[in-house]
Design a protein around this motif. Sequence first.
Motif, PDB file in Angstrom:
ATOM      1  N   MET A 152      38.098  46.045  36.577  1.00 52.07           N
ATOM      2  CA  MET A 152      39.344  45.885  36.444  1.00 52.07           C
ATOM      3  C   MET A 152      39.668  46.326  34.987  1.00 52.07           C
ATOM      4  SD  MET A 152      41.158  42.018  36.754  1.00 52.07           S
ATOM      5  CE  MET A 152      40.309  41.222  35.451  1.00 52.07           C
TER       6      MET A 152
ATOM      7  N   ASN B 146      45.294  40.813  36.971  1.00 50.62           N
ATOM      8  CA  ASN B 146      45.392  39.322  37.530  1.00 50.62           C
ATOM      9  C   ASN B 146      45.877  38.315  36.796  1.00 50.62           C
ATOM     10  OD1 ASN B 146      43.341  39.254  35.570  1.00 50.62           O
ATOM     11  ND2 ASN B 146      41.832  37.852  36.824  1.00 50.62           N
TER      12      ASN B 146
ATOM     13  N   LEU C 277      43.531  33.691  38.833  1.00 51.47           N
ATOM     14  CA  LEU C 277      43.215  34.645  39.948  1.00 51.47           C
ATOM     15  C   LEU C 277      41.769  35.610  39.664  1.00 51.47           C
ATOM     16  CD1 LEU C 277      46.782  36.134  40.375  1.00 51.47           C
ATOM     17  CD2 LEU C 277      45.482  34.883  42.072  1.00 51.47           C
TER      18      LEU C 277
ATOM     19  N   PRO D 155      39.370  38.575  39.591  1.00 50.40           N
ATOM     20  CA  PRO D 155      39.729  40.090  39.117  1.00 50.40           C
ATOM     21  C   PRO D 155      40.059  40.930  40.180  1.00 50.40           C
ATOM     22  CG  PRO D 155      37.393  39.602  38.573  1.00 50.40           C
ATOM     23  CD  PRO D 155      38.165  38.430  38.985  1.00 50.40           C
ATOM     24  N   PHE D 156      40.921  42.122  40.106  1.00 52.14           N
ATOM     25  CA  PHE D 156      41.155  43.171  41.005  1.00 52.14           C
ATOM     26  C   PHE D 156      41.873  44.251  40.312  1.00 52.14           C
ATOM     27  CE2 PHE D 156      44.679  39.846  40.960  1.00 52.14           C
ATOM     28  CZ  PHE D 156      45.775  40.887  40.630  1.00 52.14           C
ATOM     29  N   GLN D 157      42.041  45.467  41.009  1.00 50.59           N
ATOM     30  CA  GLN D 157      42.578  46.624  40.500  1.00 50.59           C
ATOM     31  C   GLN D 157      43.964  46.610  41.305  1.00 50.59           C
ATOM     32  OE1 GLN D 157      40.695  50.349  39.755  1.00 50.59           O
ATOM     33  NE2 GLN D 157      38.733  49.071  39.951  1.00 50.59           N
ATOM     34  N   PHE D 158      44.973  46.775  40.707  1.00 48.68           N
ATOM     35  CA  PHE D 158      46.398  46.862  41.261  1.00 48.68           C
ATOM     36  C   PHE D 158      46.960  48.146  41.507  1.00 48.68           C
ATOM     37  CE2 PHE D 158      50.864  46.567  40.124  1.00 48.68           C
ATOM     38  CZ  PHE D 158      51.200  45.457  41.177  1.00 48.68           C
TER      39      PHE D 158
ATOM     40  N   GLU E   1      50.422  50.152  43.130  1.00 47.75           N
ATOM     41  CA  GLU E   1      51.768  49.928  43.433  1.00 47.75           C
ATOM     42  C   GLU E   1      52.385  51.122  44.057  1.00 47.75           C
ATOM     43  OE1 GLU E   1      54.300  48.517  40.049  1.00 47.75           O
ATOM     44  OE2 GLU E   1      54.526  46.590  41.218  1.00 47.75           O
TER      45      GLU E   1
ATOM     46  N   MET F 233      49.968  43.014  49.160  1.00 47.51           N
ATOM     47  CA  MET F 233      50.792  41.866  48.661  1.00 47.51           C
ATOM     48  C   MET F 233      52.278  42.240  49.024  1.00 47.51           C
ATOM     49  SD  MET F 233      50.894  40.252  44.771  1.00 47.51           S
ATOM     50  CE  MET F 233      52.297  41.257  44.116  1.00 47.51           C
TER      51      MET F 233
ATOM     52  N   GLY G 150      53.640  37.740  47.946  1.00 49.14           N
ATOM     53  CA  GLY G 150      52.340  37.173  47.279  1.00 49.14           C
ATOM     54  C   GLY G 150      52.302  35.625  47.420  1.00 49.14           C
ATOM     55  N   THR G 151      53.004  34.877  48.071  1.00 51.51           N
ATOM     56  CA  THR G 151      52.959  33.508  48.215  1.00 51.51           C
ATOM     57  C   THR G 151      51.881  33.112  49.117  1.00 51.51           C
ATOM     58  OG1 THR G 151      54.646  33.584  49.922  1.00 51.51           O
ATOM     59  CG2 THR G 151      55.617  33.199  47.870  1.00 51.51           C
TER      60      THR G 151
ATOM     61  N   LEU H 198      48.128  35.300  47.025  1.00 55.77           N
ATOM     62  CA  LEU H 198      47.728  34.727  45.672  1.00 55.77           C
ATOM     63  C   LEU H 198      47.174  33.466  46.037  1.00 55.77           C
ATOM     64  CD1 LEU H 198      50.543  36.482  43.335  1.00 55.77           C
ATOM     65  CD2 LEU H 198      48.294  37.349  44.383  1.00 55.77           C
TER      66      LEU H 198
ATOM     67  N   ASN I 127      50.622  46.095  45.874  1.00 55.63           N
ATOM     68  CA  ASN I 127      52.152  45.561  45.882  1.00 55.63           C
ATOM     69  C   ASN I 127      52.945  46.464  46.880  1.00 55.63           C
ATOM     70  OD1 ASN I 127      54.528  44.147  45.568  1.00 55.63           O
ATOM     71  ND2 ASN I 127      54.725  44.808  43.528  1.00 55.63           N
TER      72      ASN I 127
ATOM     73  N   LYS J 153      57.739  47.442  46.036  1.00 51.84           N
ATOM     74  CA  LYS J 153      58.596  48.622  45.757  1.00 51.84           C
ATOM     75  C   LYS J 153      58.864  49.726  46.635  1.00 51.84           C
ATOM     76  CE  LYS J 153      58.695  47.534  41.204  1.00 51.84           C
ATOM     77  NZ  LYS J 153      57.616  47.436  40.065  1.00 51.84           N
TER      78      LYS J 153
ATOM     79  N   MET K  91      61.154  34.675  47.469  1.00 47.12           N
ATOM     80  CA  MET K  91      60.003  35.627  47.446  1.00 47.12           C
ATOM     81  C   MET K  91      59.301  36.156  48.876  1.00 47.12           C
ATOM     82  SD  MET K  91      58.155  33.281  44.470  1.00 47.12           S
ATOM     83  CE  MET K  91      57.021  34.323  43.635  1.00 47.12           C
TER      84      MET K  91
END
Lengths: 762, 159, 324
Positions: free
Chosen positions: B4, B25, C3, C5-8, C10, C31, C34-35, C38, C53, C56, C109
């Motif tokens: 990460m 996160n 939360l 760890p993760f890589q994001f 978009e 996501m 995310g409700t 997450l 995500n 967008k 959301m």
Amino acid sequence: MEKFSYIGKDMKRIDTASKSTGEALFAADLALPRMLVGKILRSPHAHARIVAIDASRAEKLPGVKAVLTARDTCGDKWGVFKYTQDQQFLPTEKVRYVGEEVAAVAAVDEDTALEALSLIDVAYEPLPAVFTIEDALSPGAPQLHDVYPNNINIHVHINVGDVEKGFAGSHLVREDTFAAPEDSYFQGEPYAVAAQFDHAGNLEIWMPNAGPHLKSKPLSNVLKIPLNKVRVRKITIGGAFGGRSEISPADVICAFLAKKTQRPVKIVYTREENTVCTRQAHSMIARIKTGVDREGRVVARDITCHMDGGAYSSTGPIATSVPFLCMEQAYRMENVRYNGYRVLTNKPIRGMFRTHGRAFACGVDIQLDRLGEALGIDPLTMRLRNARQTGDTTPTKSYVASCGLTETIEKTAKRSRWAEKFGKLPPYHGIGIGCNSVQTGFPMGIRGGSQAFIKLNEDGGVTVITGIVDNGQGNDHMIVQIAAEELGLTPDDIQLITADTEVTPSDPGSYSMCETFIGGNAVRLAAQDVKKKLFRIVAEEFGVGEEDLSAKNRKIFVTKNPEQSISITKAVRMALTRNESISGEGSYWPNVDWKREWVKNPYGQLSETFSFGTVICEVKVDPETGQVEVLEVTASQDVGYALNPKVIEGQFEGGVAMGGQGGMLTEYLQWHEGRVLTPTQLGYLVPLAIDMPKINDIIVETIDPKGPYGAKEAGMSVAMSAAQAYCGAISNAVGIYFHEYPITPDKILKAIEEKKKGDRKE
Amino acid sequence: MSEMKKTAITLNVNNETHDIIAYPNKTLLEALRDDLRLTGTKESCGEGVCGSCTVLLDGAPVRSCLTLAVAVQGKKITTIEGLRVGEKLHPVQEAFVNHHAIQCGFCSPGMILTAYALLKENPTPTETEIRRAISGNICRCTGYAKIVEAIKSLAEEGK
Amino acid sequence: MRLPPFQFLEPTNVEEALSMMNARKETLKIMAGGTDLLNRMRFRLIEPAFVMNIGKLRDVDGIDIGENETVIGTNTKLKDIARSPLINNKFRAIAEAAFEAASPAVTNMATIGGNILQDTRCLYYNQSGMVLNGLERCHKRGGTICLAVKGGKRCFSVCQSDMAPALIAFDAKCVLQKKGSTRTVALTELFTGNGVTPFAIGADELLTKIIIPQPKNGVGSAYRKLRLRGSVDYPLASAAAFVSVTKDGEVNACRVVLGSAGASPRVIDGRSCETHLESIAQKAYDSAEGIDNLQMPGAYRRKMAGVLAKRAIKAAMDRLKEGM
Ligand SMILES: Cc1cc2nc3c(=O)[nH]c(=O)nc-3n(C[C@@H](O)[C@@H](O)[C@H](O)COP(=O)(O)OP(=O)(O)OC[C@H]3O[C@@H](n4cnc5c(N)ncnc54)[C@H](O)[C@@H]3O)c2cc1C
Ligand code: FES
Ligand code: FES
């Protein structure tokens, strides 16, 4: 001229503006330089021997600053009473419930702390566990503690009059059993604690509490430092409801971590931890036998109550007594026997809760309804005939100096139009009534009284210093109101230093509904002390007697001739130039029987005064789904005197939500082998705005002879009687009396179906 | 954890731009409380139920505990600290204070922002509309009666 | 609660999203609002290496009402569906389901796609380590037992989506896209009925749209939901009803879809245009799974499936008569 400037008025609370802007700081909001994150490793077993703890891997993780195990806390035990010292802050030999503290870490951030927890190796040897009262009491059951044979932690035995003779002489006798699972405090704010040590070894610590002094003493004991080095600081508190009164292992752990690292440490509980690892309310099974005469007056009562106390004593002796004491205060009963057993199980620890046992209170009231029905007497009349009166003495020998119960019953009945409704409502509509009473304090040893100081500034403004704590109910404002009233100042002139053990003197804490009565009296006396000193100076100046003077609007004046006056500022300045002390002191020691003890001697004056409440509730039941719609609730309480009526209404409304709407319809904990399956806000159903009915508030004032301005306590008896009223109303709507709580739709539907089939005749 | 990577996150909060460096996160709630020290936004449930963590995202109330900070860059975030105008309380805050809608105060920031958003969108809500709008905000202390009164008082002014 | 760890990631358009998914397959989770996602991550029920995500993405948001069908983009918020006058008019049950889902702030959301694809739930699964540590792993956590049903050989977790039953009642379809291909399937086919892997959707597939065919002639619909509080809570039982008539006013379709009755919505198709309320209630009762794995006892929830089915059909019939 009006009698009071501030007392009895609807006033904006002094503390709420800062709460509306986000400025008010709660414990979790604190950030101190170099602060570390503390996290607690918890037991995954309900009952297990701890064979070994190896923290070496965690200690080596970069970013971990300290790991704490029982070695650090020396296995010290804690208990509210000498005879209940059974809980180690970190257990050395075994764990007794899922969620019990086992070890802790302090690290630079939360991710590191969590990773460190996963690196602590604990070897457990699982032991057989008990999860119900029945199992805990059965022969051969696994034992939780050596010192409590048969898992009986506390036995409270009360016996007054001749119960057997009373039953023999009764016209009608009933015996029923009532039960309810655990409920939960569910304070808005999850528990949090922050601590730091300074170079001189002084501990500064912040946490939500119901009395800072209740926290400082055990901290001083376990840390082996004198009380003057333990500074429990004031912080905004997000609700208590009877919880948060005792020391929490988290407090001790946080302090030890801060000591070990010499850095500030903060532990913030998750919602799950707040539900499982702080306190819960007892589940209970109450067997109640009541005999009445032809007119429905109670002649004899015999109650046996088993309460599931979880793994440790906590406030056990008090919690085992109070459900009974509330009812003996509310209703007259001459021949009465009570056997309260607090039983230990491998479940989380139970403490005192605002509604003190649904099964108990609703049981007594529902049984009264049933007896009344058999006699052809309606519930209202049953209550009027048994209601406590001023001048009575309770079975356990408390004199009742003021009691407005009858007035609350009558006014609530009128407002809710009981007479037009009871027995005349359409099918599946119902109306019910409940009455209850609470104490304003208990005999609490050396911490039973409250003291207050007042310091004057040269411009006439003051600082009030008192140990009174505000959990959210508005106690801080109460102090300001009293001080401003007595001193003839405005609320703006008053500053507070409260609930800080370094500065503020002894106080019992807010958990026994005594802050207004005991703490408020102390503040009033301190203000009177100041006033007396100022009056002496002004009287000399004016050539009048001290008793001829009054104080109002920042002025001291001759009562009969208000024109002749002097500003308080001036009076203060005069005092200063004369080198006269003008700070004030007040101390209030309630008139209770100090020989009274929960188990050994449960007789004598319990509390100086008592509050009394009545709630009437009207409901509609959906016969196909069993769902309840609450149409209207009327709540009333004898509060002695309403210092700030809006605050009291707020307490009533909150009490109806918690005791009635939540307590009777949706709130309970669900379990799997000692694990709470509903620890979150999705699982434990606290009522929402959309669920709440219209609530009518009725304040009844009896002007207690000893209360400050006649005030006693606000809102507690409403929380309890709301549960009873909801219970009565649903029973009335369905035509079946419910004995198990909360009354969820499945239970209602089952009752309706059984009634239709004729299986259940009532 | 090693995989990460920390990233720069730009947040527009209460009309101020803030840059933080954080792992992805991090929730918006954590970023506000821990990085920006805007602790008026509270955590009570951490799972979207209670509304204590409510903030406005482009004017609409959302749960900051279920929102990633990285995902709201470029949006306008309003927290309780952003409501007050100078020394004066915002009328919604004032109404809450005047009507005794605040007891312990833990739910209040979220409740006030929710009420604010409701009144912006619908200046004259009925009692039912008010109750529904705040039903995602749990208050353990008040029984909601005085909160509803406070919002109603503003609804009446809006008429 | 932190939360994992993760890589994001978009993406800004669908193509980009599909490439990302294609490259990362199971290690990536989508996501939307995310409700749901997450919350499961917070409990560490899943710990994806990548979170993508889709907030967008353009073109997958909004309601497009056409003559023959209505298309709802996956990212459309439940709040917008609940408020859409056209949805309220034409697809009442769908609007009602969106209105009743969660709480108002959550529906700001929550997306429709996420609602359909939210994971199945169970009291013994959706928990933090406080409950799960030390408990034997159940089917859904990769184990071999069921904690809710003693000796249970499969997973009994429950689909608590409010939108899915309502959409299925209208015979909705969905569009699934992956790199290089697109398929349209009936919404019912998206559900496997298997609690462990409740959706028949590839790890590289993105749900982009939901298509609701325009019913011919007169239609009535309604959605009924049971929960203990008036907001926030997931359905303990629910029923969406759809009734349509021919030009001559004869009932030609009558459908009830049950929610929270098992791992997938349960369709009771009254092909014979059966509108006899008691028999529908009975069928609903028979069809619903009543397991003690949510708030109220399973037996009670099962009974309520019958009651709600009846009530939904009745409301739909009434609306049909009123010409809604
Ligand atoms: C307090 C609370 C109460 C709730 N109450 C209800 C309720 O009453 N009724 C109800 O139905 N739900 C309820 N929910 C669940 C709620 O999460 C859903 O209603 C919501 O619609 C999910 O949408 P989302 O956009 O947030 O989904 P996300 O959490 O973003 O996604 C959900 C799942 O779908 C997948 N996904 C999302 N979009 C796509 C896509 N386009 N293609 C492929 N996969 C995708 C995600 O990977 C994830 O696995 C509640 C949730 C909360 C927090
Ligand atoms: S903390 Fe976010 S909704 Fe409760
Ligand atoms: S005021 Fe305490 S939770 Fe709302």
